[in-house]
Structures are given as C-alpha cells and as structure tokens.
Design a protein around this motif. Structure first.
Motif, PDB file in Angstrom:
ATOM      1  N   ASN A 161       0.794  -1.224   0.000  1.00  0.00           N
ATOM      2  CA  ASN A 161       0.000   0.000   0.000  1.00  0.00           C
ATOM      3  C   ASN A 161       0.829   1.278   0.000  1.00  0.00           C
ATOM      4  OD1 ASN A 161      -2.479  -1.464   0.088  1.00  0.00           O
ATOM      5  ND2 ASN A 161      -2.142  -1.833   2.280  1.00  0.00           N
ATOM      6  N   LEU A 162       2.144   1.153  -0.139  1.00  0.00           N
ATOM      7  CA  LEU A 162       2.975   2.353  -0.232  1.00  0.00           C
ATOM      8  C   LEU A 162       2.689   3.081  -1.547  1.00  0.00           C
ATOM      9  CD1 LEU A 162       6.447   1.022   1.006  1.00  0.00           C
ATOM     10  CD2 LEU A 162       4.822   2.427   2.288  1.00  0.00           C
ATOM     11  N   SER A 163       2.666   4.399  -1.495  1.00  0.00           N
ATOM     12  CA  SER A 163       2.515   5.178  -2.725  1.00  0.00           C
ATOM     13  C   SER A 163       3.808   5.111  -3.521  1.00  0.00           C
ATOM     14  CB  SER A 163       2.192   6.634  -2.396  1.00  0.00           C
ATOM     15  OG  SER A 163       3.315   7.255  -1.773  1.00  0.00           O
ATOM     16  N   PHE A 164       3.740   5.515  -4.785  1.00  0.00           N
ATOM     17  CA  PHE A 164       4.947   5.529  -5.623  1.00  0.00           C
ATOM     18  C   PHE A 164       6.009   6.438  -5.004  1.00  0.00           C
ATOM     19  CE2 PHE A 164       7.481   7.346  -9.117  1.00  0.00           C
ATOM     20  CZ  PHE A 164       8.013   6.175  -9.644  1.00  0.00           C
ATOM     21  N   ALA A 165       5.580   7.580  -4.469  1.00  0.00           N
ATOM     22  CA  ALA A 165       6.524   8.518  -3.844  1.00  0.00           C
ATOM     23  C   ALA A 165       7.188   7.882  -2.629  1.00  0.00           C
ATOM     24  CB  ALA A 165       5.800   9.800  -3.449  1.00  0.00           C
ATOM     25  N   GLU A 166       6.423   7.159  -1.843  1.00  0.00           N
ATOM     26  CA  GLU A 166       6.992   6.488  -0.669  1.00  0.00           C
ATOM     27  C   GLU A 166       7.967   5.392  -1.073  1.00  0.00           C
ATOM     28  OE1 GLU A 166       3.446   6.867   2.653  1.00  0.00           O
ATOM     29  OE2 GLU A 166       3.181   5.456   0.989  1.00  0.00           O
ATOM     30  N   GLN A 167       7.645   4.683  -2.119  1.00  0.00           N
ATOM     31  CA  GLN A 167       8.572   3.667  -2.628  1.00  0.00           C
ATOM     32  C   GLN A 167       9.881   4.310  -3.068  1.00  0.00           C
ATOM     33  OE1 GLN A 167       6.513   1.730  -5.828  1.00  0.00           O
ATOM     34  NE2 GLN A 167       5.062   0.650  -4.493  1.00  0.00           N
ATOM     35  N   GLN A 168       9.787   5.384  -3.845  1.00  0.00           N
ATOM     36  CA  GLN A 168      10.983   6.042  -4.357  1.00  0.00           C
ATOM     37  C   GLN A 168      11.822   6.641  -3.238  1.00  0.00           C
ATOM     38  OE1 GLN A 168      12.018   5.862  -7.643  1.00  0.00           O
ATOM     39  NE2 GLN A 168      10.320   4.387  -7.580  1.00  0.00           N
ATOM     40  N   GLU A 169      11.164   7.156  -2.204  1.00  0.00           N
ATOM     41  CA  GLU A 169      11.900   7.721  -1.077  1.00  0.00           C
ATOM     42  C   GLU A 169      12.734   6.645  -0.389  1.00  0.00           C
ATOM     43  OE1 GLU A 169      11.109  10.040   3.171  1.00  0.00           O
ATOM     44  OE2 GLU A 169       9.431   9.414   1.908  1.00  0.00           O
ATOM     45  N   ARG A 170      12.154   5.482  -0.176  1.00  0.00           N
ATOM     46  CA  ARG A 170      12.891   4.402   0.477  1.00  0.00           C
ATOM     47  C   ARG A 170      14.022   3.891  -0.395  1.00  0.00           C
ATOM     48  NH1 ARG A 170       8.104   4.711   2.763  1.00  0.00           N
ATOM     49  NH2 ARG A 170       7.642   3.764   4.806  1.00  0.00           N
ATOM     50  N   LEU A 171      13.771   3.781  -1.692  1.00  0.00           N
ATOM     51  CA  LEU A 171      14.818   3.336  -2.603  1.00  0.00           C
ATOM     52  C   LEU A 171      15.958   4.349  -2.658  1.00  0.00           C
ATOM     53  CD1 LEU A 171      12.610   1.923  -5.517  1.00  0.00           C
ATOM     54  CD2 LEU A 171      14.030   0.601  -3.948  1.00  0.00           C
ATOM     55  N   SER A 172      15.624   5.639  -2.643  1.00  0.00           N
ATOM     56  CA  SER A 172      16.659   6.680  -2.687  1.00  0.00           C
ATOM     57  C   SER A 172      17.507   6.701  -1.412  1.00  0.00           C
ATOM     58  CB  SER A 172      16.018   8.053  -2.911  1.00  0.00           C
ATOM     59  OG  SER A 172      15.251   8.447  -1.778  1.00  0.00           O
ATOM     60  N   GLN A 173      16.951   6.155  -0.326  1.00  0.00           N
ATOM     61  CA  GLN A 173      17.697   6.062   0.922  1.00  0.00           C
ATOM     62  C   GLN A 173      18.631   4.858   0.946  1.00  0.00           C
ATOM     63  OE1 GLN A 173      14.558   5.895   3.824  1.00  0.00           O
ATOM     64  NE2 GLN A 173      14.122   8.101   3.742  1.00  0.00           N
ATOM     65  N   GLY A 174      18.622   4.098  -0.130  1.00  0.00           N
ATOM     66  CA  GLY A 174      19.500   2.938  -0.219  1.00  0.00           C
ATOM     67  C   GLY A 174      18.952   1.693   0.453  1.00  0.00           C
ATOM     68  N   LEU A 175      17.663   1.705   0.805  1.00  0.00           N
ATOM     69  CA  LEU A 175      17.070   0.526   1.426  1.00  0.00           C
ATOM     70  C   LEU A 175      16.939  -0.592   0.392  1.00  0.00           C
ATOM     71  CD1 LEU A 175      14.226   2.101   3.595  1.00  0.00           C
ATOM     72  CD2 LEU A 175      16.504   1.370   4.324  1.00  0.00           C
ATOM     73  N   ALA A 176      17.378  -1.769   0.763  1.00  0.00           N
ATOM     74  CA  ALA A 176      17.287  -2.907  -0.154  1.00  0.00           C
ATOM     75  C   ALA A 176      15.849  -3.389  -0.217  1.00  0.00           C
ATOM     76  CB  ALA A 176      18.195  -4.033   0.317  1.00  0.00           C
ATOM     77  N   ALA A 177      15.379  -3.679  -1.411  1.00  0.00           N
ATOM     78  CA  ALA A 177      13.994  -4.111  -1.593  1.00  0.00           C
ATOM     79  C   ALA A 177      13.949  -5.435  -2.341  1.00  0.00           C
ATOM     80  CB  ALA A 177      13.206  -3.067  -2.378  1.00  0.00           C
ATOM     81  N   ALA A 178      13.179  -6.351  -1.795  1.00  0.00           N
ATOM     82  CA  ALA A 178      12.761  -7.508  -2.580  1.00  0.00           C
ATOM     83  C   ALA A 178      11.532  -7.073  -3.386  1.00  0.00           C
ATOM     84  CB  ALA A 178      12.415  -8.676  -1.658  1.00  0.00           C
ATOM     85  N   TRP A 179      11.153  -7.869  -4.364  1.00  0.00           N
ATOM     86  CA  TRP A 179      10.008  -7.497  -5.199  1.00  0.00           C
ATOM     87  C   TRP A 179       8.963  -8.593  -5.152  1.00  0.00           C
ATOM     88  CZ3 TRP A 179       9.523  -2.832  -7.880  1.00  0.00           C
ATOM     89  CH2 TRP A 179      10.650  -2.000  -7.790  1.00  0.00           C
ATOM     90  N   ARG A 180       7.748  -8.188  -4.803  1.00  0.00           N
ATOM     91  CA  ARG A 180       6.626  -9.109  -4.702  1.00  0.00           C
ATOM     92  C   ARG A 180       5.661  -8.901  -5.875  1.00  0.00           C
ATOM     93  NH1 ARG A 180       6.003 -11.547   0.364  1.00  0.00           N
ATOM     94  NH2 ARG A 180       7.273 -10.648   2.031  1.00  0.00           N
ATOM     95  N   ILE A 181       4.883  -9.950  -6.157  1.00  0.00           N
ATOM     96  CA  ILE A 181       3.836  -9.845  -7.164  1.00  0.00           C
ATOM     97  C   ILE A 181       2.480  -9.854  -6.466  1.00  0.00           C
ATOM     98  CG2 ILE A 181       3.741 -12.360  -7.574  1.00  0.00           C
ATOM     99  CD1 ILE A 181       3.229 -11.561 -10.575  1.00  0.00           C
ATOM    100  N   LYS A 182       1.593  -8.995  -6.934  1.00  0.00           N
ATOM    101  CA  LYS A 182       0.255  -8.880  -6.350  1.00  0.00           C
ATOM    102  C   LYS A 182      -0.625 -10.026  -6.850  1.00  0.00           C
ATOM    103  CE  LYS A 182       0.528  -3.806  -6.550  1.00  0.00           C
ATOM    104  NZ  LYS A 182      -0.068  -2.594  -7.178  1.00  0.00           N
ATOM    105  N   VAL A 183      -1.157 -10.792  -5.906  1.00  0.00           N
ATOM    106  CA  VAL A 183      -2.051 -11.881  -6.302  1.00  0.00           C
ATOM    107  C   VAL A 183      -3.489 -11.504  -5.969  1.00  0.00           C
ATOM    108  CG1 VAL A 183      -0.265 -13.620  -5.976  1.00  0.00           C
ATOM    109  CG2 VAL A 183      -1.829 -13.111  -4.098  1.00  0.00           C
ATOM    110  N   PRO A 184      -4.438 -11.988  -6.739  1.00  0.00           N
ATOM    111  CA  PRO A 184      -5.849 -11.678  -6.481  1.00  0.00           C
ATOM    112  C   PRO A 184      -6.454 -12.656  -5.474  1.00  0.00           C
ATOM    113  CG  PRO A 184      -5.665 -12.976  -8.474  1.00  0.00           C
ATOM    114  CD  PRO A 184      -4.251 -12.758  -7.980  1.00  0.00           C
ATOM    115  N   ALA A 185      -7.627 -12.303  -4.963  1.00  0.00           N
ATOM    116  CA  ALA A 185      -8.398 -13.215  -4.114  1.00  0.00           C
ATOM    117  C   ALA A 185      -9.138 -14.181  -5.033  1.00  0.00           C
ATOM    118  CB  ALA A 185      -9.359 -12.436  -3.233  1.00  0.00           C
TER     119      ALA A 185
END
Length: 308
Positions: A129-153
């Motif tokens: 639920n992070l916004s794109f801006a929040e994602q970019q802020e964390r990435l710009s801080q050098g935080l390592a991110a794994a990548w998940r795929i969104k699955v439906p119900a």
C-alpha cells in the motif's frame, strides 16, 4: 508430445529422495515416449556450484537416468538465464503487478524451491500500500527491496495426476510472493514458470512438498499468457523421525550409496518403495517401463523405517 523435466538444485549431493523423484520423472516421460529436459536450478550461487552440478550429472548417468536435452549446457542453467528472467519481470512490472518490499524478514531462500514447513500463512504485506513517492523515497535512501507480485483473491485449482483435486485461494493461502530477492537474484517461483514456458515443458513431476506451489505457478503462467503444464506430485521419502530427507543426510546421499550398492539395487529398491515392484529386486529404469502406471504409485509418504 509430452515434455517433462528434472530440475535439481546443485547445492549438494543428491539424496535418496531426489533419486526417487528423478526415477518417477524419467518413467513418466519415457513411458509416454516424450522428451526429457535436465535443467540445473542453480539460482543461488552461494549454495550451488558448477562442480556440484557436474557431480549431479555423473550420478544420473550412473543410475541410467538419461535425458534428451539440457544438462550442463549454459542455456539450461538458471544462473546463466538472468537476462531472460529480467525480461519477464519487466513485463509484470509494466502490467503494474509488482512492488518493492522493504520488510526486514530475510528472504535468502526465495531463490530455491520451498519445502514443507517453509511457507508461512499468508499475510498482507504493508509495502503493497505504499505510494509511488513512498517507494521512491525508500529506494533513494539505499534501502534494499525484494520485489513481490500482487495476487488476487482468486481460487486456482488443478487435478494432480497422483493426488487428485487441489486448489488454493491465492490471497488467503499464499499471499503476494517474492519474485526477485533484495540482492537481485530472481526467485524460484518466477524462474521456474519462465523456464518451463520457454522450454516447452507441459508436464511437471516433483515432490508433494511443492504441491502448494502449483496454484500460484498456474496463475503466473496464465498472467504471462503461457499454457500451464499438467502436474504429478510424488510422495516424499521420510527419515525415521518423520522429517523429509535433506542433503545434509550424508548416509543417504549418492556419495555414500554408490559405495554400498549398485545402481540396479538402488533403482529396484526405489521402485519397490514407489509400489512399482512387489519386491526390491535389482533392475534398470528401462525394466520398469512396460508396467509403469501412476495408478500403482503410492500417495502416502514413505518412512524409511516403515517400508511397504
């Protein structure tokens, strides 16, 4: 034509359970006059090595379990296919299906096939639920991110060739799963789907500890526009304490077994455990072809101190 694959991870010497699965993969393909691929699943280079892969190939040849394509050719080794996985990942990203996950839980095993006890109950990842801006802020801080795929119900099911009907609700039962680790290594769930599609695999035979991976892989095949394969999951060989065999069980790996028995003795014993022989008489894989049927293969896991 039926196209199957045996896809071991060269993180150690094959143990008796690996050979059990390899034999049933081989019999399934050869009894159908299909094509068999040997794929080396060496995504995690910290645990896998070229030397271990070469030993795995030698062990399969000793057992008489041949294949039609693959092996040590670079294009059949997952460690050499990163560019292909990146292209598949980019398609999912462009479709808005992936997001970076900054949770601190270690994901070091994501590149390898999961086993019993390694899948926790599905949880909603707060990073979804992070916004794109929040994602970019964390990435710009050098935080390592794994990548998940969104699955439906969505409930996804299959008719397994050995275990019958099985289904899961993706959101409730597995949740958004990792497709690329924070160190950049692509995860097992993405790589196996991408490779099966690229190699034309339409039949997957593997241990029943991977049965709960089948619904998410079927869904991922469909999302990418690939026809899913059919599946047959086989019972596990369990140690005396009821735990699944592991490559650390040195007394049951091929390093030890090749010193204490012949290949026909080993094949014959495994065929007996599977239900394909009434006694553990030595035989070659080809001796089993004429009478092979999934109707004869056991469903229940097999305790090595409680033999049939």
């Amino acid at each position: 034509m039926l196209v199957g694959r045996f896809a071991p991870s060269p993180s150690g010497r094959m143990h008796l359970g690996n050979v059990f699965t390899a034999l049933l993969v081989w019999l399934d393909v050869r009894s159908s006059k299909g094509r068999l691929i040997l794929r080396i699943e060496d995504l995690d280079q910290q645990r896998c090595s070229w030397e271990k892969a070469a030993q795995l190939v030698d062990d399969l040849q000793w057992l008489g379990l041949d294949w039609d394509e693959g092996g040590l050719k670079p294009e059949y080794c997952q460690s050499r296919r990163t560019g292909y996985y990146q292209a598949v990942f980019a398609r999912l990203d462009a479709a808005g299906l992936v997001y970076p996950c900054f949770c601190s839980r270690a994901q070091r095993l994501a590149a390898l096939a999961p086993h019993l006890g390694e899948n926790s109950a599905a949880e909603v990842c707060p990073c979804r639920n992070l916004s794109f801006a929040e994602q970019q802020e964390r990435l710009s801080q050098g935080l390592a991110a794994a990548w998940r795929i969104k699955v439906p119900a969505e409930r996804v099911g299959l008719r397994d060739g050995n275990f019958g009907e099985y289904s899961e609700n993706l959101a409730a039962d597995c949740g958004d799963f990792i497709i690329r680790r924070s160190d950049g290594v692509f995860a097992y769930q993405l790589a196996v789907v991408a490779d099966d599609a690229a190699m034309g695999v339409n039949r997957v035979v593997r241990g029943r500890d991977l049965l709960n991976s089948a619904p998410r892989q079927i869904w991922l095949h469909r999302v990418l526009g690939y026809p899913p394969p059919s599946y047959c999951h086989v019972p596990l060989l369990l140690a005396a304490d009821g735990k699944r065999l592991a490559k650390r069980d040195a007394s049951l790996d091929l390093g030890s077994l090749r010193q204490t028995c012949t290949a026909p003795q080993l094949i014959g014993g495994l065929a007996w455990l599977a239900g394909l022989q009434t006694e553990p008489r030595p035989c070659s894989p080809r001796d089993l072809l004429a009478s092979f049927s999934w109707a004869r293969v056991r469903q229940a896991d097999i305790l090595l101190n409680d033999l049939p």
